[in-house]
Design a protein around this motif. Structure first.
Motif, PDB file in Angstrom:
ATOM      1  N   ASP A 153      32.210 -13.772 -45.605  1.00  0.00           N
ATOM      2  CA  ASP A 153      33.033 -12.682 -46.125  1.00  0.00           C
ATOM      3  C   ASP A 153      33.565 -11.776 -45.017  1.00  0.00           C
ATOM      4  N   ASP A 154      33.005 -11.898 -43.823  1.00  0.00           N
ATOM      5  CA  ASP A 154      33.368 -10.990 -42.725  1.00  0.00           C
ATOM      6  C   ASP A 154      34.401 -11.559 -41.763  1.00  0.00           C
ATOM      7  N   VAL A 155      34.689 -12.864 -41.855  1.00  0.00           N
ATOM      8  CA  VAL A 155      35.549 -13.501 -40.859  1.00  0.00           C
ATOM      9  C   VAL A 155      36.616 -14.360 -41.530  1.00  0.00           C
ATOM     10  N   PRO A 162      34.135 -19.996 -33.878  1.00  0.00           N
ATOM     11  CA  PRO A 162      33.144 -19.080 -33.322  1.00  0.00           C
ATOM     12  C   PRO A 162      33.247 -17.653 -33.845  1.00  0.00           C
ATOM     13  N   ASP A 163      34.120 -17.411 -34.825  1.00  0.00           N
ATOM     14  CA  ASP A 163      34.415 -16.042 -35.272  1.00  0.00           C
ATOM     15  C   ASP A 163      33.157 -15.251 -35.639  1.00  0.00           C
ATOM     16  N   TYR A 165      29.980 -15.635 -34.732  1.00  0.00           N
ATOM     17  CA  TYR A 165      29.137 -15.308 -33.578  1.00  0.00           C
ATOM     18  C   TYR A 165      29.792 -14.240 -32.700  1.00  0.00           C
ATOM     19  N   ARG A 166      31.100 -14.318 -32.543  1.00  0.00           N
ATOM     20  CA  ARG A 166      31.782 -13.305 -31.744  1.00  0.00           C
ATOM     21  C   ARG A 166      31.675 -11.930 -32.397  1.00  0.00           C
ATOM     22  N   LEU A 167      31.791 -11.893 -33.722  1.00  0.00           N
ATOM     23  CA  LEU A 167      31.653 -10.623 -34.426  1.00  0.00           C
ATOM     24  C   LEU A 167      30.226 -10.092 -34.319  1.00  0.00           C
ATOM     25  N   ALA A 168      29.238 -10.975 -34.419  1.00  0.00           N
ATOM     26  CA  ALA A 168      27.842 -10.547 -34.296  1.00  0.00           C
ATOM     27  C   ALA A 168      27.548 -10.007 -32.898  1.00  0.00           C
ATOM     28  N   LEU A 169      28.100 -10.648 -31.884  1.00  0.00           N
ATOM     29  CA  LEU A 169      27.927 -10.147 -30.518  1.00  0.00           C
ATOM     30  C   LEU A 169      28.559  -8.763 -30.371  1.00  0.00           C
ATOM     31  N   GLU A 170      29.726  -8.597 -30.952  1.00  0.00           N
ATOM     32  CA  GLU A 170      30.414  -7.303 -30.870  1.00  0.00           C
ATOM     33  C   GLU A 170      29.619  -6.213 -31.582  1.00  0.00           C
ATOM     34  N   ARG A 171      29.154  -6.503 -32.795  1.00  0.00           N
ATOM     35  CA  ARG A 171      28.439  -5.502 -33.576  1.00  0.00           C
ATOM     36  C   ARG A 171      27.073  -5.174 -32.984  1.00  0.00           C
ATOM     37  N   SER A 172      26.411  -6.177 -32.437  1.00  0.00           N
ATOM     38  CA  SER A 172      25.057  -5.970 -31.910  1.00  0.00           C
ATOM     39  C   SER A 172      25.066  -5.334 -30.528  1.00  0.00           C
ATOM     40  N   SER A 190      28.601 -26.066 -32.399  1.00  0.00           N
ATOM     41  CA  SER A 190      29.927 -25.888 -31.808  1.00  0.00           C
ATOM     42  C   SER A 190      30.360 -24.429 -31.858  1.00  0.00           C
ATOM     43  N   ALA A 191      30.076 -23.765 -32.979  1.00  0.00           N
ATOM     44  CA  ALA A 191      30.457 -22.358 -33.128  1.00  0.00           C
ATOM     45  C   ALA A 191      29.737 -21.484 -32.112  1.00  0.00           C
ATOM     46  N   ALA A 192      28.437 -21.695 -31.966  1.00  0.00           N
ATOM     47  CA  ALA A 192      27.651 -20.896 -31.029  1.00  0.00           C
ATOM     48  C   ALA A 192      28.118 -21.110 -29.597  1.00  0.00           C
ATOM     49  N   ARG A 193      28.326 -22.355 -29.214  1.00  0.00           N
ATOM     50  CA  ARG A 193      28.736 -22.649 -27.841  1.00  0.00           C
ATOM     51  C   ARG A 193      30.126 -22.080 -27.543  1.00  0.00           C
TER      52      ARG A 193
END
Length: 259
Positions: A153-155, A162-163, A165-172, A190-193
């Motif tokens: 629901d967030d991406v 990778p959307d 994971y990129r959002l989680a990195l940004e928020r965290s 694949s998404a994580a890498r």
């Protein structure tokens, strides 16, 4: 130089996938929920375990339904797909509440260890928020709270994009070089890498692609995270001397060179 190495090797955050990684949700959760939705909506589909096994190569539940219908010569309108989603969600939530979905080996133990060590823990999943929250409500007495949740629901695009994971990195605010993803699928890997994260893979029994594609991508591959009396088996990567994935083991993976 030594100080820099110590900083890199200290784990900052772990990003957990849900379906097949955190818990065994697919065969006894999502699959029968889809079948009940199909039955209610008079759709000519029944997904047994063998068929669902093959369909899991398609990321995303509704995309899976749409493509399977097309192979059967059935065109589903967007309204029909929305109905499938809504009815399936009701049945999945009920199955979770009834206790049909259980944590995978070692998950509870590792979640608790990382929580005690002050490591951030986030969920990053291609499932919807309602499904994730239903599972968390069911298991909340067993595990510590997560620091955040990123769902479909967030991406705009789910895994293998990778959307999330990129959002989680940004928020965290976590440093990708000091963080890890834990996944079970080829799409999740694949998404994580693609987001610049090292990934520990614990493949689901039904995802042969994850095993085939993991050799050059995953920091390590184990059959599960390991528990007392149920040791993990390393399929690829650094040996796990204690038979269980621990904070120390995860931090050792941060030093694995990118391939």
């Amino acid at each position: 130089m030594t100080l820099l190495l110590l900083k890199v090797n200290r784990l900052s955050a772990v990003f957990w996938d849900v379906d097949g990684t955190l818990a065994d949700t697919e065969m006894d959760g999502h699959r029968p929920a889809f079948n009940l939705a199909f039955q209610e909506l008079d759709l000519p589909f029944v997904w047994d375990e063998a068929l669902y096994n093959r369909l899991l190569a398609i990321p995303g539940g509704l995309r899976r339904v749409k493509l399977h219908a097309e192979t059967c010569g059935v065109h589903l309108s967007q309204n029909q797909l929305d109905q499938v989603r809504d009815r399936k969600r009701v049945h999945y939530l009920e199955r979770v509440r009834q206790g049909h979905v259980n944590l995978r080996p070692g998950v509870k133990r590792l979640l608790q260890e990382l929580n005690r060590a002050g490591v951030q823990q986030w969920i990053v999943t291609s499932s919807g928020l309602a499904s994730v929250m239903a599972l968390l409500e069911q298991i909340q007495k067993q595990i510590p709270s997560f620091d955040g949740v990123v769902t479909s629901d967030d991406v705009a695009s789910g895994k293998p994009a990778p959307d999330g994971y990129r959002l989680a990195l940004e928020r965290s605010g976590a440093n990708s070089a000091a963080s890890l993803a834990i996944e079970d699928s080829a799409a999740g890997l694949s998404a994580a890498r693609a987001a610049g994260l090292r990934c520990l893979l614990t493949p689901s029994l039904w995802d042969a692609d994850a095993l085939r594609e993991s050799g050059d991508e995953a920091a390590a591959v184990l059959n599960h995270l390991g528990d007392p009396g149920q040791p993990a088996t390393v399929l690829s990567g650094a040996s796990c001397q204690e038979g269980a994935v621990t904070l120390k083991y995860l931090e050792s993976l941060l030093s694995v060179p990118d391939r």
